[in-house]
Enzyme design. Sequence first.
Site, mmCIF file in Angstrom:
data_model
loop_
_atom_site.group_PDB
_atom_site.id
_atom_site.type_symbol
_atom_site.label_atom_id
_atom_site.label_comp_id
_atom_site.label_asym_id
_atom_site.label_seq_id
_atom_site.Cartn_x
_atom_site.Cartn_y
_atom_site.Cartn_z
ATOM 1 N N LYS A 50 0.838 -1.210 0.000
ATOM 2 C CA LYS A 50 0.000 0.000 0.000
ATOM 3 C C LYS A 50 0.869 1.255 0.000
ATOM 4 O O LYS A 50 0.678 2.165 -0.797
ATOM 5 C CB LYS A 50 -0.932 0.003 1.235
ATOM 6 C CG LYS A 50 -1.796 -1.233 1.368
ATOM 7 C CD LYS A 50 -2.680 -1.207 2.625
ATOM 8 C CE LYS A 50 -1.938 -1.231 3.927
ATOM 9 N NZ LYS A 50 -1.221 -2.488 4.226
ATOM 10 N N ARG A 59 -10.247 -0.056 8.391
ATOM 11 C CA ARG A 59 -9.753 -1.378 8.781
ATOM 12 C C ARG A 59 -10.819 -2.199 9.485
ATOM 13 O O ARG A 59 -10.561 -3.363 9.812
ATOM 14 C CB ARG A 59 -8.575 -1.191 9.744
ATOM 15 C CG ARG A 59 -7.202 -1.405 9.116
ATOM 16 C CD ARG A 59 -6.177 -1.156 10.202
ATOM 17 N NE ARG A 59 -4.904 -1.751 9.960
ATOM 18 C CZ ARG A 59 -3.872 -1.129 9.369
ATOM 19 N NH1 ARG A 59 -4.017 0.085 8.907
ATOM 20 N NH2 ARG A 59 -2.725 -1.745 9.250
ATOM 21 N N ARG A 87 10.577 -0.393 11.831
ATOM 22 C CA ARG A 87 9.459 -0.184 12.750
ATOM 23 C C ARG A 87 9.484 -1.222 13.862
ATOM 24 O O ARG A 87 9.775 -2.389 13.604
ATOM 25 C CB ARG A 87 8.133 -0.276 11.979
ATOM 26 C CG ARG A 87 7.770 0.995 11.247
ATOM 27 C CD ARG A 87 6.647 0.804 10.265
ATOM 28 N NE ARG A 87 5.503 0.066 10.794
ATOM 29 C CZ ARG A 87 4.387 -0.168 10.090
ATOM 30 N NH1 ARG A 87 4.291 0.273 8.845
ATOM 31 N NH2 ARG A 87 3.403 -0.845 10.615
HETATM 32 P P1 ADP Z 1 0.900 -1.719 7.609
HETATM 33 O O1 ADP Z 1 1.630 -0.733 6.725
HETATM 34 O O2 ADP Z 1 1.832 -2.766 8.101
HETATM 35 O O3 ADP Z 1 -0.341 -2.247 6.992
HETATM 36 P P2 ADP Z 1 0.037 0.557 9.211
HETATM 37 O O4 ADP Z 1 1.237 1.407 9.199
HETATM 38 O O5 ADP Z 1 -1.075 0.879 8.280
HETATM 39 O O6 ADP Z 1 0.491 -0.962 8.962
HETATM 40 O O7 ADP Z 1 -0.561 0.467 10.681
HETATM 41 C C1 ADP Z 1 0.248 0.228 11.811
HETATM 42 C C2 ADP Z 1 -0.632 0.049 13.038
HETATM 43 O O8 ADP Z 1 -1.368 1.265 13.273
HETATM 44 C C3 ADP Z 1 -1.696 -1.032 12.935
HETATM 45 O O9 ADP Z 1 -1.191 -2.320 13.259
HETATM 46 C C4 ADP Z 1 -2.744 -0.531 13.940
HETATM 47 O O10 ADP Z 1 -2.356 -0.819 15.269
HETATM 48 C C5 ADP Z 1 -2.682 0.978 13.754
HETATM 49 N N1 ADP Z 1 -3.669 1.467 12.755
HETATM 50 C C6 ADP Z 1 -3.390 2.022 11.552
HETATM 51 N N2 ADP Z 1 -4.512 2.344 10.887
HETATM 52 C C7 ADP Z 1 -5.549 1.986 11.695
HETATM 53 C C8 ADP Z 1 -6.968 2.032 11.574
HETATM 54 N N3 ADP Z 1 -7.567 2.519 10.476
HETATM 55 N N4 ADP Z 1 -7.699 1.556 12.608
HETATM 56 C C9 ADP Z 1 -7.117 1.071 13.713
HETATM 57 N N5 ADP Z 1 -5.802 0.977 13.897
HETATM 58 C C10 ADP Z 1 -5.007 1.436 12.897
HETATM 59 P P1 ADP Z 2 2.233 -1.790 3.251
HETATM 60 O O1 ADP Z 2 2.190 -0.288 3.201
HETATM 61 O O2 ADP Z 2 1.079 -2.428 2.539
HETATM 62 O O3 ADP Z 2 2.398 -2.330 4.643
HETATM 63 P P2 ADP Z 2 4.826 -1.456 1.917
HETATM 64 O O4 ADP Z 2 4.486 -0.735 0.675
HETATM 65 O O5 ADP Z 2 5.462 -0.703 3.007
HETATM 66 O O6 ADP Z 2 3.533 -2.263 2.456
HETATM 67 O O7 ADP Z 2 5.750 -2.692 1.522
HETATM 68 C C1 ADP Z 2 6.295 -3.566 2.513
HETATM 69 C C2 ADP Z 2 7.749 -3.888 2.143
HETATM 70 O O8 ADP Z 2 7.775 -4.687 0.962
HETATM 71 C C3 ADP Z 2 8.608 -2.683 1.844
HETATM 72 O O9 ADP Z 2 9.895 -2.943 2.331
HETATM 73 C C4 ADP Z 2 8.580 -2.557 0.314
HETATM 74 O O10 ADP Z 2 9.782 -2.008 -0.185
HETATM 75 C C5 ADP Z 2 8.426 -4.006 -0.122
HETATM 76 N N1 ADP Z 2 7.568 -4.169 -1.297
HETATM 77 C C6 ADP Z 2 6.502 -3.428 -1.653
HETATM 78 N N2 ADP Z 2 5.956 -3.891 -2.785
HETATM 79 C C7 ADP Z 2 6.692 -4.979 -3.142
HETATM 80 C C8 ADP Z 2 6.616 -5.898 -4.233
HETATM 81 N N3 ADP Z 2 5.654 -5.796 -5.165
HETATM 82 N N4 ADP Z 2 7.520 -6.886 -4.282
HETATM 83 C C9 ADP Z 2 8.473 -6.995 -3.331
HETATM 84 N N5 ADP Z 2 8.582 -6.168 -2.277
HETATM 85 C C10 ADP Z 2 7.702 -5.168 -2.174
#
Ligand code: ADP
Ligand code: ADP
Length: 214
Positions: A13, A89, A161
């Site tokens: 994302k 979410r 993180r």
């Molecule tokens: P990821 O990139 O791994 O999907 P995020 O950075 O979006 O994770 O979110 C990190 C954490 O922040 C989540 O595990 C949750 O605890 C909290 N969080 C983020 N967005 C929401 C939401 N819309 N509702 C509730 N908790 C959230």
């Molecule tokens: P999200 O926001 O959904 O949690 P990220 O965009 O941060 O995910 O991606 C998670 C990790 O995977 C990052 O380290 C990113 O560089 C890597 N990544 C993202 N897209 C791809 C892909 N299509 N193939 C391999 N690695 C990816």
Amino acid sequence: MRMILIGPPGAGKGTQAPKIKEKYRCCHLATGDMLRAQVAAKTELGRQAKKIMDEGKLVSDEIMVNMIQNELNNNQECKGGFILDGFPRTVPQAEKLDQMLTAQQKPLKHAIELQIPDELLVARITGRLVHPASGRSYHKIFNPPKQSMTDDLTGEPLIQRSDDNEVTLKKRLGTYHEQTGPVTEYYRKTGIWTKVDAAKEPGQVWKSLLGIIE
Ligand code: ADP
Ligand code: ADP
Ligand code: ADP
């Protein structure tokens, strides 16, 4: 543009959303980044949120809905539309968002689900490096920065993180399937839901996204 990206932690994302923002000149609201900014600023909300995030659980719907509502209404960048990353979410968050946008006669155009098997997410999450100020992410192996642990654009340090470890990832995936799975079901019933194969290379995923939104 008015759209949401749904997908498990590591689906891509945060990698894809900035490209959509750049192309459509809209805002990119990443609720995880907003919460981490609160943690960094040591606010009371940040203190509470950190504990929840490190347990792989979700911050309350009320707090998250207020946060998004506030940004959508006051962030000038959102005048040209928005892309939401990490919100909604839960089904109540999705319902509140719908109510809010319907009241403004600005309904969502796309709800895109980034689908990827859980097995592929461990490597993505444990190798992720982020630039906290911008939310830019890199990967130790798949997308390394030009200089070790340094952001390409600002030269500032990259971090891992505290929730990007295998144990917390398992909990986050459990939370995702339990609470966010029903959100994808919610949008499947509408005409705006589409899915993308997020296991592919980033360039391929980007092409699939363009195929949907262009
Ligand atoms: P990821 O990139 O791994 O999907 P995020 O950075 O979006 O994770 O979110 C990190 C954490 O922040 C989540 O595990 C949750 O605890 C909290 N969080 C983020 N967005 C929401 C939401 N819309 N509702 C509730 N908790 C959230
Ligand atoms: P999200 O926001 O959904 O949690 P990220 O965009 O941060 O995910 O991606 C998670 C990790 O995977 C990052 O380290 C990113 O560089 C890597 N990544 C993202 N897209 C791809 C892909 N299509 N193939 C391999 N690695 C990816
Ligand atoms: P483009 O389609 O413009 O060539 P890329 O697919 O090269 O874009 O990259 C899209 C985004 O994903 C960029 O932010 C880049 O830093 C990141 N990225 C590129 N390759 C990878 C990869 N193998 N894994 C994870 N992230 C990647």
